[in-house]
Design an enzyme around this catalytic site. Structure first.
Site: not given
Length: 284
Positions: A76, A112
């Site tokens: 990520k 997220d």
């Protein structure tokens, strides 16, 4: 519940998931459900990518005409350097979980924080982050997303507790004056006056050590959220329910973070339903 995927044509829209490993991920099941529900000529595929092959894989997938990919651990942060454009949320979190490809142009985003807040909204209707401090256990990527989501929603104070204090201090410095570090050994005392407790650590996950935390100091009107969803009902959530708190499990964050990803690649804004939850958990 049975989900039947449509046969693919030569014009199928294709997206996927990169990480190392990806075999455990429920995202292919999630996106496969939505593809079938909306009758879309498309596919979502898991793509295991070794850490030293991330750049080659991402550029190759973009060149091959994929719509984009989700990104999971440990890539990520790495993918940010490959992006031609990065949205503000991903920049603040320091990680991207969504890449979209426009030709060979790569755009990075992070959904997220959105997923966490939408799950909190669904699991605790009427929750108002601006009313009381929150206690956040952990200081990794999940914690960063949670913190950004809560602070953007007006959280007055974020109390960070992490086993590695230096990591918590780095996160607090990045977040600004609304965040303060509480020593891990004082995590129980930090619950006084909090309206929300979030566990973003792996403690309590299947195969991991237990999270040792008494909820005696937490008000019964507080909300308790655990990002762990294996098991779905963690010991922390069971203790929260026994105390009378609202408990919010971690599966919804996964489901809701997928909504803007699916929309970016395939078009429709999909719904999170009880049937979807059941299917993603494997109850088909």
């Amino acid at each position: 519940m049975t989900v039947s995927l449509l046969p693919l044509s030569g014009k199928a829209k294709v997206a996927g998931l990169i990480g190392w490993p990806v075999s455990h991920s429920r995202s292919p099941r999630l996106h496969g459900y939505w593809l079938a529900e909306h009758g879309i000529d498309g596919a979502y595929v898991p793509l295991p990518v070794q850490p030293d092959r991330v750049e080659a894989a991402v550029r190759g997938l973009a060149a091959a005409g994929l719509r984009g990919v989700n990104v999971t651990i440990p890539h990520k942060q790495t993918v940010l350097a490959l992006c031609d454009e990065v949205d503000d949320t991903a920049r603040r979190i320091g990680a991207a979980n969504l890449l979209t490809f426009d030709g060979e142009k790569i755009r990075g985003a992070n959904t997220d924080a959105f997923g966490f807040m939408e799950n909190l909204k669904a699991g605790s209707p009427g929750f108002d982050a601006s009313r009381a401090p929150a206690v956040l256990l952990g200081a990794g990527g999940g914690a960063r997303a949670v913190a950004v989501g809560l602070l953007d929603a007006g959280l007055p104070e974020l109390r960070l507790c992490n086993r590695n204090r230096a990591r918590a201090e780095r996160l607090a410095e990045d977040l600004g004056s609304s965040a303060r570090v509480v020593p891990w050994e004082d995590r129980g005392a930090a619950l006084a006056g909090a309206g929300l407790l979030v566990n973003s650590t792996s403690l309590g996950m299947s195969g991991q050590p237990a999270l040792e935390l008494s909820l005696d100091g937490l008000d019964s009107a507080a909300v308790v959220s655990d990002l762990v969803y294996s098991p779905l009902e963690t010991p922390l959530l069971a203790a929260a329910r026994a105390k009378g708190c609202t408990a919010v499990d971690g599966l919804g964050m996964l489901l809701h973070q997928g909504r803007p990803c699916f929309a970016a690649w395939f078009g429709p804004d999909p719904r999170v339903t009880p049937e979807l939850r059941s299917y993603v958990l494997g109850g088909d």
